[in-house]
Each structure stands twice: as structure tokens, then as C-alpha cells.
Design an enzyme around this catalytic site. Structure first.
Site, PDB file in Angstrom:
ATOM      1  CG  ASP A  94     -28.457  -2.787  16.711  1.00 57.17           C
ATOM      2  OD1 ASP A  94     -28.391  -4.146  16.500  1.00 57.17           O
ATOM      3  OD2 ASP A  94     -29.406  -1.922  16.394  1.00 57.17           O
ATOM      4  CD  GLU A  98     -20.839 -14.738  17.220  1.00 60.21           C
ATOM      5  OE1 GLU A  98     -20.521 -15.553  17.927  1.00 60.21           O
ATOM      6  OE2 GLU A  98     -20.890 -14.774  15.987  1.00 60.21           O
ATOM      7  NE  ARG A 105     -15.481 -19.297  12.314  1.00 58.97           N
ATOM      8  CZ  ARG A 105     -15.777 -19.390  13.687  1.00 58.97           C
ATOM      9  NH1 ARG A 105     -14.552 -19.308  14.579  1.00 58.97           N
ATOM     10  NH2 ARG A 105     -16.692 -19.778  14.418  1.00 58.97           N
ATOM     11  CG  ASP A 106     -19.743 -13.182  11.729  1.00 58.49           C
ATOM     12  OD1 ASP A 106     -20.105 -14.245  11.135  1.00 58.49           O
ATOM     13  OD2 ASP A 106     -20.460 -12.940  12.582  1.00 58.49           O
ATOM     14  CG  HIS A 135     -20.982 -17.002  22.029  1.00 56.87           C
ATOM     15  ND1 HIS A 135     -19.739 -18.020  21.972  1.00 56.87           N
ATOM     16  CD2 HIS A 135     -21.374 -17.519  20.726  1.00 56.87           C
ATOM     17  CE1 HIS A 135     -20.153 -18.804  20.925  1.00 56.87           C
ATOM     18  NE2 HIS A 135     -21.175 -18.437  20.382  1.00 56.87           N
ATOM     19  CG  HIS A 180     -29.078 -17.759  18.051  1.00 56.70           C
ATOM     20  ND1 HIS A 180     -28.593 -16.818  19.011  1.00 56.70           N
ATOM     21  CD2 HIS A 180     -28.160 -18.191  17.286  1.00 56.70           C
ATOM     22  CE1 HIS A 180     -27.278 -16.791  18.728  1.00 56.70           C
ATOM     23  NE2 HIS A 180     -26.935 -17.728  17.782  1.00 56.70           N
TER      24      HIS A 180
END
Length: 721
Positions: A480, A83, A106-107, A85, A34
Site C-alpha cells: 500500500d 513508492e 532499484r528497490d 514521488h 518521509h
């Protein structure tokens, strides 16, 4: 999951001793698939991430891309990030999806940007299965709750259903931020002696081991046993953090920043230090917590949400604390940066628990060299289905049905930028500061990439580019999210390699830099691996904020561009289509246009012309579904298609070759002239003032009014509303 014997030996050799418990846990998480991309990084060099518009490319929390300005517009940047999840959303669909939104926002903050738009791309098992619908409802509720509460609109996305997601759904969320150039910051530590300041929610024990959890196949008991690895979000704290971040930037108090996501404080702080080539000394006792008796490993690896770590000059620390208090956020000065050549050191209760080189911790994991098997090619073996049965089944399938139930739960107009709303090919955002319209499309099609990973991924990129072009925008940049199963299985890794190469090749052909992304592997369970799934989030740019709608006006001529099958030039193929998903059978994947760049650019040019009244790309479900989606109570269509071969009727109407667009135009000659030498233009018939769709294919006719079509397309609403 624990540190493998080989990795343990490598760590011992590097640091010259046995790692402490905290160090071993850090290496376990930061060297996981990850975080370290051990199976995928060797493949990612296929992507071209360069271009004059690229300010900051892959490797930071989000990419930064410059926008063209028009009129009196000023220079502006956007950030782009995506992202996954996936595992958390299987275990706890509401919190798993919600915290995915929080993390990608937050990124965006960590680059100095303000979040202005979200896209969600969701993939579930068969809609007819109760468990799939349970996950679907929970995920949508989590996304809508978090996004609505923080005031960031969810403006576009996709939903797909496929049997092979039953044991492992995918939740891919992307975010766009708006950024004034002078406010840009990065996650690269700047200066020894500067302080590391933790701002945001208190640290608890939630999300422990989330990075390593995301790097394993889902077990049969994951929904109960892995729940502690799922973070719990608080969108109201995130909203305060967004505004606090703005205040810190307004006063120039931040030197660098990193959000606390995978591997928590240990991951964020060590990565920030490593990028700057510095060391750090962190006192874990100083971290503000919400649970008693936490140990060093828990402080380091808890993935409690709504937290940021900032690099702050010593003279500005007090002011940062004042602003954090103003926004009712916790604030801890947890350590400071040290000189190049020094280690990343963490102490707890007077004892050194971590003392390693930050670069080795972040980048020392060896890459995997895995075997791969190329996927088989599908040959034609199609069932015989009547035109009427095919139309009704495909239009009513959950993949082609209306997704209104999803997007009506999102506040897509907050911030007052959304010019083209969800339900169209792409959203269109008004970036008034630059005088620029920003089109936004995101998604993938698992049927395509399951049938043909390489060709299907090329089609995914082309479809997203065509979506923004159909709204008059030129493709500008993309990120991507590459999702796959267990890469240790050669057939799975072969499919994953196919989607990487296919997506990279088509983006290169389109001259669209892929400026960042995310990889999620080990999406595997007792049910088997997921289809290789290359979600692409792509933006396009145009002058102004107007675009032709998807819905017909009822006053123009209908033409389709790029449909070579209607011109008799190629054999229409149904490989990877909803037709084969519904009725079985196989076929080769459709051949894509030779010069995709010229096709897409011309689509964008024509879509912006005054004579175009409506535009809609042709992809999922084929031409028949595209026409059905354009019809409504106030406008219909009368279409005639000629074919000499009765056997090609279904293949003409239901093949899913992307790169095609239906235009309603008052000047079909102008469309032909624009596409002369680029792509064929076929006149289909007329848009009418009726509310009917009439399609005649040689000697057969389909006739449905808008109400009948709406009833077919309402399967998701009917089941869940």
C-alpha cells in the site's frame, strides 16, 4: 526544514556533544516524516503482513512473496514494492515522475529480482484546469520515458481527478520483480570486514534534501524554489544498472544491497549497517562524483539517481569493479563494515564528519502522538437529475472516461509477459517459469475516501481484489501507499487513521497479507490538504494465462452478481460516487458484502469457467458505466431493470458499491448455482450482435450506439491528443 529543538536535544543527549553539520543534516533527513514515519508508524501495526506465501515482509526495500507453481513449473518468488514521488512531481512533473519509476525499480534490484511490471496510480486536480492538465501530461511523459527506456512494461494503474489535488498531485508507482529463490538478497549487512561498494552513476548535487522536502507542506513558490530538491533521472544508466545487477548476482558477488533513494548515500549505507547490527567506516573522498568541490554533506545526502551500494567480500571487489566497467558504470570502494558495537563513521579529507550509532540514526526518532477528529457522516441529500443527463455526464467525466491516452504511451508488452493488457480490470502476466498467471491491479478512489475514509478504504481493497478475481485470479498479496495531508491538523489525521484502519480491516477480511508499503504525509498546500488516499497494489494468482475479456462477445446472457439493490434487499446509496461529484449532494456510503472472501473467491472461480465469455467489475460510475465500457462496435447489450420506486432509478444505475461483477455467460444457471448462498445473481438481459447499449429501467429507456459511447468517453483524448 531543520532539526527541531526537541530532536536536537535528544541527539545531543545520545551522542554527548553537539552534532557536526553533516550529522545534523543526516538526522534531519532520516528523522523526517518521509523516512522515519513518525506520525504513521504507530498506526501501521493494524496491517496483517503474515502468511505462508510471505518470504520477506515489511521493512526491506521490497517484499518477497512465493508463487504457487503449476504443472512442471518451478518454485519462483516475486518482489512487490510501491513508492510515492508526490512533491517532486509537482515541482517538476517529468523528472519527478520519472525518478519515482527509477527508485522503485532499484528497490526491486536490491532484493535480487528482475523488474517485470510497473503500475502507476496518478491523482490530479480538476481536469478542466490548465495547470492540472500540465502536471498530468508531464507526469505521464516522465513515466513512459523512463519505463520504456529501461524495458519494464507499465501494465496497469489508475488516474483520478479531484479538486483537492490541485495544489499537490500524487504519483504512486509500484513494481513487481521476478526472483529465483536462491538469488534472494536483503538490505541487511552480513559480515564485518566486507567492503561497501558504490556502483552506478556519479554523484552530483541534485536531489539535495529530498527527504526533508517531502516532509513539508508545498509552499506557494515550490515550483521554483524547491527545484534543486528534485532528482534528475537517466533511464539508460538505469538499464545498464539492471543488467549489471544481474551479472553480479549470476556470479554470487553480492552479500547485501541497498538502493540510493531518500537521503542518498547516508540513508542507504546507514540503514544497511543498522539492519545488520554492525558499524561501518566510510571515506567520502572515494565517492565518484560528477561535480567539483562537493562537501561532506553533499556526498552524504545528494539523491543522484541510478546508484546502488553493495556489500562485497574483499576477494570479490576487483570482479565487481570489472563488471561495473563492462556496463560503463562508475564504481567506488567507499568503506567497510566494522564489528557490532562500533559506530557508523564517515570521514572527509582526513576529518571525521559523522560518528554515531547507526541504529539510533535510523530508528531513534520519537514517534508523534497527534490528536485526531473523526470525519462527519454524510446523510442523504441528493439532487433530482434525469436518467439521460446522469448517464451522459458520468460516462463523459474524466474519472470514468477512457484512459487510453495514458496507457497507449507505455510499452506494456515488452518482456512478452502481458496476457491481459491495460484498459481491463487487471493486467495478467504470464509467469511461465512457474506455470502461473499473475493478475495485477492498483488504485484508489479519492471520492470514496473523501466521503468516508474508513468505509471508502475498505471499498478500495475490495475493488482491487474484485478486479483480479474478475480475471479468474485469487488475491495473493498486496502493498500500500498511504497518502495524506498535514497530520498536525486533527481532521486530516482523523481521515488518515480512517484509511489505515479501513484498508487493514478489509485486507484482513480478504486474507490478503499487506507485505510492504510507503507513507506520504504533508501532501498539503495553499489549496488545502489532499483527500486521504490509500493506493493499493494487489496481485492475484491462477493457473495459466488466459482470462475472460472485459468486452462483450455478443453471444451470451448478462448477469450481475452481488447487486443486492437489484434484488430489493438494500437501499442503494450514492455516497462517494461520481454522481455526487458531478451533480452535488451527499449520501451515506454503500454497505459492503458481509462475507467478502467468499464473494471474491467465487467470482474468481466463475470467471475461469468455460461458459463465461466476458467479465467486468462494477465500481466507478456504477452499473451503467460498467455496461457502457463493455459495449463496442461488434457487440452490444439489451438490459432491463425493474423498480417500483421512480426515485431509485439513478441510485440503481450509478451507485458504486464494489464487490459486483457483470458476467456474459452461456450458462446463467451455473452462475446462480456457484453463488447460491454467497451473493445474489440478477439476470440483466442479453449481449447482442448489435453495437448498441439499450437500458430500460421500468418505463424509461437509454439508447446509445458504440460510437456515441466512445465519443462520450473520449474526453481525455479529445483534450490532449
Amino acid at each position: 526544514m531543520s532539526l527541531s529543538d526537541a530532536d536536537h536535544e535528544l541527539v545531543v543527549e545520545e551522542i554527548g556533544r553537539e552534532p557536526t553539520r553533516a550529522e545534523a543534516a543526516l538526522f534531519e533527513n532520516l528523522w523526517s516524516e518521509h523516512c522515519a514515519y513518525r506520525s504513521s508508524r504507530p498506526l501501521l501495526s493494524a496491517f496483517d503482513s503474515e502468511g505462508e506465501q510471505v518470504v520477506i515482509g515489511p521493512g526491506d526495500d521490497a517484499a518477497v512473496v512465493s508463487l504457487p507453481s503449476h504443472g512442471d513449473g518451478e518454485e519462483m518468488y516475486i518482489t512487490m514494492g510501491v513508492e510515492s514521488h508526490n512533491h517532486p512531481s509537482y515541482v517538476d512533473p517529468f523528472d519527478g515522475a520519472a525518478t519515482g519509476v527509477g527508485g522503485i525499480v532499484r528497490d526491486t534490484l536490491s532484493m535480487g529480482a528482475y523488474p517485470i511490471a510497473l503500475a502507476d496510480c496518478l491523482y490530479f486536480g480538476d481536469f478542466d484546469r490548465e495547470h492540472s492538465r500540465y502536471l498530468f501530461e508531464g507526469v505521464v511523459e516522465g513515466i513512459s520515458h523512463y519505463g520504456n527506456c529501461i524495458g519494464v512494461p507499465t501494465v496497469t494503474g489508475s488516474v483520478a481527478f479531484h479538486d483537492d489535488y490541485e495544489g499537490n498531485p500524487l504519483v504512486n508507482v509500484s513494481c513487481i520483480g521476478l526472483l529465483e529463490p536462491e538469488r534472494t538478497i536483503t538490505a541487511e549487512a552480513q559480515e564485518p570486514g566486507n567492503k561497501l561498494v558504490l556502483v552506478g552513476n556519479a554523484t552530483g548535487r541534485d536531489g539535495l534534501g529530498g527527504a526533508s522536502f517531502a516532509s513539508e507542506d508545498l509552499a506557494e513558490d515550490a515550483e521554483t524554489e524547491d527545484r534543486p530538491a528534485v532528482q534528475v533521472g537517466d533511464p539508460y544508466s538505469e538499464k545498464l544498472l539492471i543488467e549489471c545487477n544481474e551479472a553480479l548476482l549470476d556470479e554470487g558477488l553480492v552479500e547485501s544491497a541497498r538502493d540510493l533513494g531518500a537521503a542518498g548515500l547516508g540513508g542507504a549505507s546507514s540503514e544497511l549497517v543498522a539492519k545488520g547490527g554492525l558499524g561501518a567506516r566510510i571515506e567520502l573522498d572515494r565517492v565518484h562524483e560528477r561535480e567539483p568541490n562537493m562537501n561532506a554533506m553533499e556526498y552524504l545526502l545528494a539523491e543522484s539517481q541510478e546508484r546502488m551500494v553493495y556489500e562485497v567480500a574483499p576477494e570479490n571487489v576487483d570482479r565487481v569493479a570489472e563488471l561495473a566497467e563492462r556496463f560503463d558504470l562508475g564504481c567506488s570502494v567507499i568503506g567497510e563494515l566494522t564489528e557490532p558495537g562500533t559506530n557508523y563513521v564517515c570521514t572527509f579529507e582526513g576529518e571525521t564528519v559523522v560518528d554515531v550509532d547507526a541504529a539510533f540514526l535510523g530508528d531513534g526518532a520519537p514517534m508523534n502522538d497527534l490528536p485526531s477528529d473523526a470525519p462527519p457522516k454524510q446523510e442523504r441529500n441528493l439532487p433530482t437529475v434525469s436518467l439521460e443527463e446522469a448517464f451522459e455526464r458520468i460516462v463523459a467525466s474524466p474519472n470514468c472516461a477512457s484512459k487510453r491516452w495514458v496507457y497507449r504511451q507505455y510499452d506494456h508488452e515488452v518482456q512478452v509477459r502481458t496476457s491481459v493488457l491495460p484498459g481491463d480490470d487487471a493486467a495478467l502476466l504470464a509467469i511461465r517459469e512457474a506455470g502461473t498467471g499473475l493478475a495485477f491491479s492498483a488504485g484508489a478512489d479519492p471520492n470514496w475516501t473523501d466521503a468516508a475514509p474508513y468505509e471508502g478504504a475498505r471499498a478500495v481493497a475490495l475493488e482491487n481484489a474484485t478486479n483480479v478475481a474478475a480475471k479468474g485470479a485469487t488475491p495473493h498479496a498486496a502493498v500500500d501507499c498511504l497518502n495524506g495531508g498535514n497530520p498536525e491538523k486533527p481532521d486530516v489525521y482523523g481521515g488518515f487513521k480512517g484509511i489505515v484502519d479501513g484498508l487493514a480491516d478489509m485486507c484482513s477480511d480478504l486474507d490478503v497479507p499487506v507485505v510492504g508499503g510507503n507513507v506520504s504525509l504533508y501532501n498539503d498546500s495553499q489549496e488545502g490538504p489532499i483527500p486521504p488516499t490509500p493506493t493499493l497494489a494487489l496481485v492475484g494468482v491462477k493457473e495459466g494465462y488466459d482470462a475472460p475479456p472485459l468486452s462483450l462477445s455478443g453471444e451470451g446472457t448478462l448477469v450481475v452478481v452481488g447487486d443486492t439493490a437489484l434484488e430489493g434487499e438494500t437501499d442503494p446509496r450514492l455516497g462517494g460516487s461520481e454522481y455526487t461529484a458531478q451533480f452535488g449532494g451527499t449520501d451515506r456510503f454503500p454497505a459492503l458484502p458481509a462475507d467478502t472472501t467468499e464473494v471474491v473467491e467465487t467470482v474468481a472461480e466463475v470467471a475461469d469457467a468455460d461458459h463465461v465469455l466476458a467479465s467486468h467489475d462494477v465500481s466507478h460510475g456504477g452499473l451503467a458505466v460498467a455496461l457502457a465500457e463493455m459495449v463496442h462496435e461488434d457487440a452490444g447489450a439489451s438490459v432491463e431493470i425493474e423498480t417500483v420506486d421512480r426515485g431509485t432509478k439513478n441510485r440503481l444505475l450509478f451507485n458504486e458499491r464494489p464487490g459486483r461483477v457483470v458476467f456474459e455467460t452461456t450458462d446463467p444457471a451455473a452462475v446462480r448455482e456457484a453463488f447460491d448462498g454467497v451473493a445474489p445473481v440478477t439476470e440483466l438481459g442479453a449481449a447482442t450482435g448489435s453495437n448498441h447499449l439499450d437500458i430500460t429501467v421500468t418505463d424509461e429507456q437509454l439508447q446509445y450506439d458504440a460510437a456515441e459511447i466512445a465519443a462520450l468517453r473520449s474526453v481525455i483524448d479529445d483534450e490532449l491528443a
